[in-house]
Motif scaffolding. Sequence first.
Motif, PDB file in Angstrom:
ATOM      1  N   LYS A 257      98.702   4.753 -42.221  1.00 12.53           N
ATOM      2  CA  LYS A 257      97.616   4.250 -41.503  1.00 12.53           C
ATOM      3  C   LYS A 257      98.389   4.997 -40.015  1.00 12.53           C
ATOM      4  O   LYS A 257      99.351   5.431 -39.779  1.00 12.53           O
ATOM      5  N   LYS A 258      97.322   5.227 -39.350  1.00  7.62           N
ATOM      6  CA  LYS A 258      97.232   5.845 -38.322  1.00  7.62           C
ATOM      7  C   LYS A 258      98.106   5.463 -37.153  1.00  7.62           C
ATOM      8  O   LYS A 258      97.854   3.842 -36.957  1.00  7.62           O
ATOM      9  N   GLN A 259      99.126   5.788 -36.456  1.00 12.96           N
ATOM     10  CA  GLN A 259      98.861   4.586 -34.891  1.00 12.96           C
ATOM     11  C   GLN A 259      97.710   4.669 -33.581  1.00 12.96           C
ATOM     12  O   GLN A 259      97.649   5.794 -33.365  1.00 12.96           O
ATOM     13  N   VAL A 260      98.176   3.429 -33.311  1.00 10.43           N
ATOM     14  CA  VAL A 260      97.798   2.916 -32.890  1.00 10.43           C
ATOM     15  C   VAL A 260      98.318   2.866 -31.156  1.00 10.43           C
ATOM     16  O   VAL A 260      99.467   1.819 -31.021  1.00 10.43           O
ATOM     17  N   TYR A 261      98.048   3.585 -30.066  1.00  5.87           N
ATOM     18  CA  TYR A 261      98.478   3.500 -28.901  1.00  5.87           C
ATOM     19  C   TYR A 261      97.739   1.959 -27.977  1.00  5.87           C
ATOM     20  O   TYR A 261      97.312   2.497 -28.124  1.00  5.87           O
ATOM     21  N   GLU A 262      98.434   0.976 -27.634  1.00  3.98           N
ATOM     22  CA  GLU A 262      98.397   0.404 -27.008  1.00  3.98           C
ATOM     23  C   GLU A 262      98.183   0.584 -25.072  1.00  3.98           C
ATOM     24  O   GLU A 262      99.222   0.562 -24.918  1.00  3.98           O
ATOM     25  N   LEU A 263      97.461   0.896 -24.694  1.00  3.41           N
ATOM     26  CA  LEU A 263      97.201   0.828 -23.092  1.00  3.41           C
ATOM     27  C   LEU A 263      96.488   0.085 -22.465  1.00  3.41           C
ATOM     28  O   LEU A 263      95.457  -0.282 -22.652  1.00  3.41           O
ATOM     29  N   THR A 264      96.952  -0.257 -20.932  1.00  3.61           N
ATOM     30  CA  THR A 264      96.680  -0.352 -20.295  1.00  3.61           C
ATOM     31  C   THR A 264      95.475   0.441 -19.679  1.00  3.61           C
ATOM     32  O   THR A 264      95.526   1.714 -20.041  1.00  3.61           O
ATOM     33  N   GLU A 265      94.645  -0.169 -18.987  1.00  2.00           N
ATOM     34  CA  GLU A 265      94.111   1.326 -18.435  1.00  2.00           C
ATOM     35  C   GLU A 265      93.754   2.270 -17.593  1.00  2.00           C
ATOM     36  O   GLU A 265      93.729   2.887 -17.561  1.00  2.00           O
ATOM     37  N   VAL A 266      94.406   1.395 -16.501  1.00  2.00           N
ATOM     38  CA  VAL A 266      95.951   2.228 -15.836  1.00  2.00           C
ATOM     39  C   VAL A 266      96.575   3.417 -16.340  1.00  2.00           C
ATOM     40  O   VAL A 266      96.629   4.344 -16.323  1.00  2.00           O
ATOM     41  N   GLY A 267      97.283   2.600 -17.254  1.00  2.00           N
ATOM     42  CA  GLY A 267      98.307   3.640 -18.591  1.00  2.00           C
ATOM     43  C   GLY A 267      97.440   4.677 -18.875  1.00  2.00           C
ATOM     44  O   GLY A 267      97.639   6.435 -19.130  1.00  2.00           O
ATOM     45  N   PHE A 268      96.339   4.426 -19.691  1.00  2.00           N
ATOM     46  CA  PHE A 268      95.142   5.887 -20.377  1.00  2.00           C
ATOM     47  C   PHE A 268      94.613   6.492 -19.318  1.00  2.00           C
ATOM     48  O   PHE A 268      95.008   7.611 -19.701  1.00  2.00           O
ATOM     49  N   GLU A 269      94.877   5.864 -18.189  1.00  2.00           N
ATOM     50  CA  GLU A 269      93.764   7.317 -17.245  1.00  2.00           C
ATOM     51  C   GLU A 269      95.137   7.679 -16.433  1.00  2.00           C
ATOM     52  O   GLU A 269      94.810   9.171 -16.579  1.00  2.00           O
ATOM     53  N   LYS A 270      96.626   7.545 -16.496  1.00  2.00           N
ATOM     54  CA  LYS A 270      97.762   8.284 -16.274  1.00  2.00           C
ATOM     55  C   LYS A 270      98.115   9.422 -17.365  1.00  2.00           C
ATOM     56  O   LYS A 270      98.159  10.622 -16.943  1.00  2.00           O
ATOM     57  N   THR A 271      97.714   8.435 -18.636  1.00  2.00           N
ATOM     58  CA  THR A 271      97.642   9.855 -19.911  1.00  2.00           C
ATOM     59  C   THR A 271      96.968  11.034 -19.541  1.00  2.00           C
ATOM     60  O   THR A 271      97.119  12.217 -20.427  1.00  2.00           O
ATOM     61  N   LYS A 272      95.345  10.568 -19.392  1.00  2.00           N
ATOM     62  CA  LYS A 272      93.928  11.801 -19.458  1.00  2.00           C
ATOM     63  C   LYS A 272      94.778  12.656 -18.086  1.00  2.00           C
ATOM     64  O   LYS A 272      94.904  14.115 -18.243  1.00  2.00           O
ATOM     65  N   GLU A 273      94.900  11.781 -16.942  1.00  2.49           N
ATOM     66  CA  GLU A 273      95.288  12.866 -15.701  1.00  2.49           C
ATOM     67  C   GLU A 273      96.389  13.872 -16.066  1.00  2.49           C
ATOM     68  O   GLU A 273      96.690  15.227 -16.275  1.00  2.49           O
TER      69      GLU A 273
END
Length: 160
Positions: free
Chosen positions: A5-21
Motif C-alpha cells: 500500500k502506498k503511503q499517503v501524506y495528509e497535509l494542511t494546505e499551508v503544509g503542502f505549500e511549504k513542502t513545495k516551497e
Amino acid sequence: MAAKKKQVYELTEVGFEKTKEELSYLKDVRREEILEELKEARAQGDLSENADYDAARNAQAINEARILELENIVKHAKIIKTNASDGAVSLGKIITVEYLSGGGEKEFQLVSTIEANPKENKISVDSPLGKAIRNCQKDDIVSVKSQSGNIFEVKIKNIK
C-alpha cells in the motif's frame, strides 16, 4: 503476494505549500550552491585528501535524498481541508485544551507529522495528545497516555 500500500501524506494546505516551497528551493537554489562548492573544491587539486570536496559531496547526497523525500510527499499528498462547521477536532484546526491536573490551558494547531513543530504550537495528529483528541468535541474530557507512560486528562475548551 499482496501489493504494498502506498503511503499517503495528509497535509494542511499551508503544509503542502511549504513542502513545495522547500522542494523548489532545494532543487533550484541549494543544488546550484552545492555544485559551485564542488567546483571550488575540485579547483584545489588532490581530491583524495580534500575535506572541502568531501563536505560538498556529503551535502549533495543529503540534499538529493531530501529532494527525493519531498517529491514523494508531494506526489502522494492528500490535502485536508479544515471544516470549521463540523465542531470535531481534526487536522488543521486550532484547539484549546485545559490540563485538568493543573497545567493550565494550551492552544495549538493539530497538523500532520510532517508539519509538526512544537515551537510554533503545531502538534502532530500522531502524537499521544493528537491521537487522543482527534474527532472529539468541545467540552469532551479525554485521557492521554504520554510516551513516558504517564496518564493525564485534558478538557477540550475550544475548537476553531
